[in-house]
Design an enzyme around this catalytic site. Sequence first.
Site, mmCIF file in Angstrom:
data_model
loop_
_atom_site.group_PDB
_atom_site.id
_atom_site.type_symbol
_atom_site.label_atom_id
_atom_site.label_comp_id
_atom_site.label_asym_id
_atom_site.label_seq_id
_atom_site.Cartn_x
_atom_site.Cartn_y
_atom_site.Cartn_z
ATOM 1 N N ASP A 21 0.832 -1.212 0.000
ATOM 2 C CA ASP A 21 0.000 0.000 0.000
ATOM 3 C C ASP A 21 0.867 1.263 0.000
ATOM 4 O O ASP A 21 1.981 1.261 0.535
ATOM 5 C CB ASP A 21 -0.896 -0.021 1.258
ATOM 6 C CG ASP A 21 -2.041 0.960 1.145
ATOM 7 O OD1 ASP A 21 -2.300 1.486 0.045
ATOM 8 O OD2 ASP A 21 -2.689 1.219 2.184
ATOM 9 N N ASN A 23 1.310 3.403 -2.934
ATOM 10 C CA ASN A 23 1.849 3.844 -4.232
ATOM 11 C C ASN A 23 1.286 5.209 -4.632
ATOM 12 O O ASN A 23 2.017 6.065 -5.152
ATOM 13 C CB ASN A 23 1.465 2.852 -5.345
ATOM 14 C CG ASN A 23 2.080 1.487 -5.159
ATOM 15 O OD1 ASN A 23 3.001 1.330 -4.380
ATOM 16 N ND2 ASN A 23 1.564 0.509 -5.871
ATOM 17 N N ARG A 25 -0.004 7.676 -2.727
ATOM 18 C CA ARG A 25 0.532 8.777 -1.912
ATOM 19 C C ARG A 25 1.984 9.078 -2.275
ATOM 20 O O ARG A 25 2.412 10.223 -2.312
ATOM 21 C CB ARG A 25 0.431 8.431 -0.409
ATOM 22 C CG ARG A 25 -0.937 8.756 0.171
ATOM 23 C CD ARG A 25 -1.153 8.078 1.486
ATOM 24 N NE ARG A 25 -1.462 6.658 1.295
ATOM 25 C CZ ARG A 25 -1.505 5.754 2.260
ATOM 26 N NH1 ARG A 25 -1.219 6.100 3.506
ATOM 27 N NH2 ARG A 25 -1.831 4.517 2.015
ATOM 28 N N TRP A 26 2.742 8.046 -2.553
ATOM 29 C CA TRP A 26 4.160 8.216 -2.935
ATOM 30 C C TRP A 26 4.259 9.078 -4.192
ATOM 31 O O TRP A 26 5.081 9.982 -4.278
ATOM 32 C CB TRP A 26 4.762 6.830 -3.169
ATOM 33 C CG TRP A 26 6.236 6.790 -3.422
ATOM 34 C CD1 TRP A 26 7.234 6.681 -2.484
ATOM 35 C CD2 TRP A 26 6.884 6.837 -4.710
ATOM 36 N NE1 TRP A 26 8.465 6.652 -3.108
ATOM 37 C CE2 TRP A 26 8.275 6.741 -4.471
ATOM 38 C CE3 TRP A 26 6.441 6.936 -6.021
ATOM 39 C CZ2 TRP A 26 9.217 6.747 -5.501
ATOM 40 C CZ3 TRP A 26 7.371 6.947 -7.053
ATOM 41 C CH2 TRP A 26 8.738 6.861 -6.774
ATOM 42 N N HIS A 38 2.542 3.312 -8.941
ATOM 43 C CA HIS A 38 2.377 1.867 -9.179
ATOM 44 C C HIS A 38 3.582 1.304 -9.948
ATOM 45 O O HIS A 38 4.017 0.179 -9.698
ATOM 46 C CB HIS A 38 1.087 1.609 -9.964
ATOM 47 C CG HIS A 38 -0.162 1.977 -9.210
ATOM 48 N ND1 HIS A 38 -0.367 1.628 -7.896
ATOM 49 C CD2 HIS A 38 -1.273 2.671 -9.575
ATOM 50 C CE1 HIS A 38 -1.542 2.081 -7.496
ATOM 51 N NE2 HIS A 38 -2.112 2.730 -8.484
ATOM 52 N N SER A 66 -7.219 -5.711 -5.833
ATOM 53 C CA SER A 66 -8.300 -6.333 -5.067
ATOM 54 C C SER A 66 -9.614 -6.298 -5.830
ATOM 55 O O SER A 66 -9.767 -5.534 -6.801
ATOM 56 C CB SER A 66 -8.474 -5.605 -3.728
ATOM 57 O OG SER A 66 -9.122 -4.365 -3.936
ATOM 58 N N GLU A 68 -12.069 -4.929 -4.874
ATOM 59 C CA GLU A 68 -12.624 -3.585 -4.660
ATOM 60 C C GLU A 68 -11.924 -2.533 -5.537
ATOM 61 O O GLU A 68 -12.454 -1.440 -5.737
ATOM 62 C CB GLU A 68 -12.469 -3.166 -3.181
ATOM 63 C CG GLU A 68 -13.367 -3.939 -2.212
ATOM 64 C CD GLU A 68 -12.920 -5.386 -1.997
ATOM 65 O OE1 GLU A 68 -11.699 -5.649 -1.981
ATOM 66 O OE2 GLU A 68 -13.802 -6.261 -1.874
ATOM 67 N N ASN A 69 -10.744 -2.861 -6.050
ATOM 68 C CA ASN A 69 -9.982 -1.864 -6.817
ATOM 69 C C ASN A 69 -10.628 -1.485 -8.159
ATOM 70 O O ASN A 69 -10.257 -0.484 -8.769
ATOM 71 C CB ASN A 69 -8.540 -2.335 -7.053
ATOM 72 C CG ASN A 69 -7.661 -2.247 -5.821
ATOM 73 O OD1 ASN A 69 -6.692 -2.994 -5.673
ATOM 74 N ND2 ASN A 69 -7.978 -1.340 -4.899
ATOM 75 N N ARG A 189 1.785 -4.963 6.051
ATOM 76 C CA ARG A 189 1.113 -3.923 5.263
ATOM 77 C C ARG A 189 1.940 -2.655 5.371
ATOM 78 O O ARG A 189 2.270 -2.208 6.476
ATOM 79 C CB ARG A 189 -0.307 -3.655 5.765
ATOM 80 C CG ARG A 189 -0.998 -2.604 4.884
ATOM 81 C CD ARG A 189 -2.410 -2.317 5.297
ATOM 82 N NE ARG A 189 -3.044 -1.473 4.294
ATOM 83 C CZ ARG A 189 -4.267 -1.612 3.825
ATOM 84 N NH1 ARG A 189 -5.025 -2.584 4.273
ATOM 85 N NH2 ARG A 189 -4.750 -0.786 2.914
ATOM 86 N N ARG A 195 -5.153 -2.096 8.443
ATOM 87 C CA ARG A 195 -6.344 -2.845 8.003
ATOM 88 C C ARG A 195 -5.866 -4.054 7.215
ATOM 89 O O ARG A 195 -4.780 -4.042 6.658
ATOM 90 C CB ARG A 195 -7.184 -2.003 7.018
ATOM 91 C CG ARG A 195 -7.853 -0.807 7.580
ATOM 92 C CD ARG A 195 -8.822 -0.239 6.530
ATOM 93 N NE ARG A 195 -8.125 0.298 5.369
ATOM 94 C CZ ARG A 195 -7.662 1.555 5.282
ATOM 95 N NH1 ARG A 195 -7.816 2.385 6.294
ATOM 96 N NH2 ARG A 195 -7.039 1.970 4.191
HETATM 97 C C1 FPP Z 1 -2.153 0.162 -3.216
HETATM 98 O O1 FPP Z 1 -1.631 1.465 -3.162
HETATM 99 C C2 FPP Z 1 -1.565 -0.520 -4.354
HETATM 100 C C3 FPP Z 1 -2.266 -1.075 -5.384
HETATM 101 C C4 FPP Z 1 -3.734 -1.071 -5.454
HETATM 102 C C5 FPP Z 1 -1.579 -1.685 -6.531
HETATM 103 C C6 FPP Z 1 -0.403 -2.534 -6.173
HETATM 104 C C7 FPP Z 1 0.386 -2.741 -7.384
HETATM 105 C C8 FPP Z 1 1.722 -2.712 -7.445
HETATM 106 C C9 FPP Z 1 2.617 -2.595 -6.284
HETATM 107 C C10 FPP Z 1 2.438 -2.782 -8.723
HETATM 108 C C11 FPP Z 1 2.255 -3.997 -9.508
HETATM 109 C C12 FPP Z 1 2.606 -5.260 -8.843
HETATM 110 C C13 FPP Z 1 2.982 -6.354 -9.492
HETATM 111 C C14 FPP Z 1 3.197 -7.633 -8.777
HETATM 112 C C15 FPP Z 1 3.215 -6.346 -10.920
HETATM 113 P P1 FPP Z 1 -2.624 2.674 -3.333
HETATM 114 O O2 FPP Z 1 -2.734 3.001 -4.772
HETATM 115 O O3 FPP Z 1 -3.935 2.370 -2.670
HETATM 116 O O4 FPP Z 1 -1.867 3.811 -2.562
HETATM 117 P P2 FPP Z 1 -2.546 4.984 -1.724
HETATM 118 O O5 FPP Z 1 -3.229 4.342 -0.550
HETATM 119 O O6 FPP Z 1 -1.367 5.806 -1.327
HETATM 120 O O7 FPP Z 1 -3.498 5.700 -2.643
#
Ligand code: FPP
Length: 243
Positions: A21, A23, A25-26, A38, A66, A68-69, A189, A195
């Site tokens: 989790d 990506n 915010r980063w 991502h 997920s 939910e995504n 996490r 969560r």
């Molecule tokens: C959650 O961060 C991250 C995701 C929904 C995507 C995860 C995907 C990757 C790490 C890249 C691809 C992975 C592979 C194995 C190819 P968020 O977007 O919810 O971050 P935030 O909470 O800061 O908005």
Amino acid sequence: MAKPQPKAKDDGPRHVAIIMDGNGRWATQRGRPRLFGHQAGARRVREIVEACPDLGVDYLTVFAFSTENWKRTQSEVAGLMNLFRRYITREAKALKVNDVCVRFIGDRVRLDKKLVSMMDELEALTAHCQTVNLTIAINYGGRDEVARATKRLARDVAAGKLDPEAVDEETLPKYLDTCVLPDPDLVIRTSGEARISNFLLWQSAYAEYEFIDTLWPDFTAAEFRDVVGGFGTRDRRFGAVMA
Ligand code: FPP
């Protein structure tokens, strides 16, 4: 096939699962679009996979998308799907050379056919690999997985292949997407959220949890090593009282 059992108390975690989790915010912190985060997150996966053998981690499961995504914007969803395709193309060779057996969990029905065939090909290409077992969860939700498993179990009952009186807590895991995996010992996490977000609900009944403030694209192999190292100091009782 009998499910592998959790390791004894003082061992390191054999199976680590990660909710990657932070990506978005980063990327926002850098004034960049969420997809930039991502992309950085996907690069981080390789470093963490490569750290596993030295740490004695045989199984690594990562939550990439997920159930939910799908509620995210259409452009973010399309960008993530494209990223998964690019990840498979870019990483396939290195995964095989590093002896990483790749599996995917989650419901494939809603996924793009091209992506599903690439997932099938990567699973076939690495099926014989043994050093690390990498499981990537795409369109995965713990409740959805249990519902799909229950449907398959019910079909077997209806077909007379399974006696309903014989159903116990060893039965359902055989129908889960994770049927060949041991349960996770440690769930990490990143990003400071505490969560579990529908991740490995059945399988994590006795897992230890670590909630780390670092955003996923900043989560290095060194930090992974620290978290995994801390696991050995935990007293896991699996509900029993130890002497
Ligand atoms: C959650 O961060 C991250 C995701 C929904 C995507 C995860 C995907 C990757 C790490 C890249 C691809 C992975 C592979 C194995 C190819 P968020 O977007 O919810 O971050 P935030 O909470 O800061 O908005």
